[in-house]
Design a protein around this motif. Structure first.
Motif, mmCIF file in Angstrom:
data_model
loop_
_atom_site.group_PDB
_atom_site.id
_atom_site.type_symbol
_atom_site.label_atom_id
_atom_site.label_comp_id
_atom_site.label_asym_id
_atom_site.label_seq_id
_atom_site.Cartn_x
_atom_site.Cartn_y
_atom_site.Cartn_z
ATOM 1 N N ALA A 199 0.831 -1.204 0.000
ATOM 2 C CA ALA A 199 0.000 0.000 0.000
ATOM 3 C C ALA A 199 0.868 1.258 0.000
ATOM 4 C CB ALA A 199 -0.918 -0.005 1.214
ATOM 5 N N GLU A 200 1.948 1.234 0.788
ATOM 6 C CA GLU A 200 2.842 2.396 0.850
ATOM 7 C C GLU A 200 3.556 2.606 -0.481
ATOM 8 O OE1 GLU A 200 5.328 1.479 4.157
ATOM 9 O OE2 GLU A 200 3.854 2.107 5.660
ATOM 10 N N LYS B 62 1.081 4.077 -2.874
ATOM 11 C CA LYS B 62 0.852 5.490 -2.546
ATOM 12 C C LYS B 62 2.012 6.344 -3.038
ATOM 13 C CE LYS B 62 0.059 8.618 1.350
ATOM 14 N NZ LYS B 62 -0.063 8.723 2.830
ATOM 15 N N ARG C 138 1.769 6.737 -6.736
ATOM 16 C CA ARG C 138 0.724 7.709 -7.109
ATOM 17 C C ARG C 138 1.202 9.138 -6.883
ATOM 18 N NH1 ARG C 138 -2.615 3.967 -4.374
ATOM 19 N NH2 ARG C 138 -2.675 5.333 -2.544
ATOM 20 N N GLU C 139 1.876 9.357 -5.756
ATOM 21 C CA GLU C 139 2.356 10.699 -5.446
ATOM 22 C C GLU C 139 3.445 11.135 -6.431
ATOM 23 O OE1 GLU C 139 3.518 10.445 -1.375
ATOM 24 O OE2 GLU C 139 1.473 10.729 -0.609
#
Length: 263
Positions: free
Chosen positions: A225-226, A229, A232-233
């Motif tokens: 998940a990290e 993320k 995506r960032e």
């Protein structure tokens, strides 16, 4: 209710998916036993009970019994019908103790108790480190044999997030029972709990052929998940930089004839 639900759900399930089974003879005809399985899909809790003649009770999230709406009521009716036990997982420690007590009660009635030692579904099809708090403590508290089980290809039938399953044949391999009665009375020794859990996970790995990862599945999910993320960032920052570069180009003054001639 269990018999009716097994007939109405288990029969069509076996007819539609035709799961293959190896080692069914290792399931005792009577008496308590713990079925310790890998966990690839939500459907694992459907396929394993469907191929067994005996009732097997798993611990299920309390949300499966309390979700509102038609789908929620249908899900709750199914889990109740096949004898699944709701456990509130909002408090990790309290949930663990409740699951252990429930497992002991099932086994003391001489029934089959199903448990997923990884604690959650595998995020990528690999086999993760087993949590010692549940499986080992229940086994040592009751003296019940532990039967390793490997679910095969169920993650391909219903991957996480997919509602409609894909029609294909899953497999179930059932190993020989493991006897841990030599450790009875030591269910609070963390080294013994770790050793028991690792032995069971090793047998599951041999049955499933999965790659073993020596971290907990919950930690792997967090890492995934990290990473998603961060990706995506990074993509968002790249797009923002592209937009800013486009604005800078658009805002730049047009070169004059003097600039173009260089004089």
């Amino acid at each position: 209710m269990y018999g009716a639900m097994k007939f109405s759900i288990g029969g069509p399930l076996k007819l539609a998916f035709r799961p293959w089974v190896e080692g069914i003879e290792h399931i005792p005809a009577e008496g308590p036993a713990i079925l310790a399985s890998n966990h690839l899909s939500f459907s694992d809790s459907f396929f394993l009970p469907a191929v067994l003649d005996r009732k097997v009770t798993f611990i299920a999230k309390a949300e499966y019994f309390t979700t509102p709406g038609v789908k929620g009521r249908m899900t709750a009716a199914f889990f109740k019908g096949v004898g699944q036990l709701p456990v509130d997982r909002s408090g990790a420690r309290g949930a663990g103790e409740a699951a252990i007590r429930s497992g002991i009660e099932v086994l003391e009635r001489g029934e089959l108790f199903g448990i997923y030692p990884e604690g959650t579904r595998s995020p990528d099809g690999r086999l993760y480190r087993g949590k010692p708090g549940g499986l080992a403590r229940v086994a040592l508290a009751t003296g019940a044999p532990v039967i390793p089980v490997a679910m095969i290809d169920t993650e391909k039938i219903q991957p996480p997030g997919k509602v409609v399953p894909k029609l294909m044949r899953p497999g179930i391999r059932i190993g020989e029972p493991l006897d841990f009665r030599r450790y009875q009375g030591m269910e609070h020794d963390r080294f013994v709990l770790r050793a028991v859990t690792d032995e069971v996970m090793y047998e599951i790995m041999k049955l499933s052929g999965q790659e073993y990862v020596d971290i907990y599945a919950t930690a792997a999910k967090r890492q995934i998940a990290e990473a998603a993320k961060a990706e995506r960032e990074a993509l968002k920052a790249e797009k923002a930089a592209d937009r800013q570069a486009a604005k800078s180009v658009a805002a730049a003054p047009e070169p004059t004839e003097r600039d173009a001639s260089g004089s």
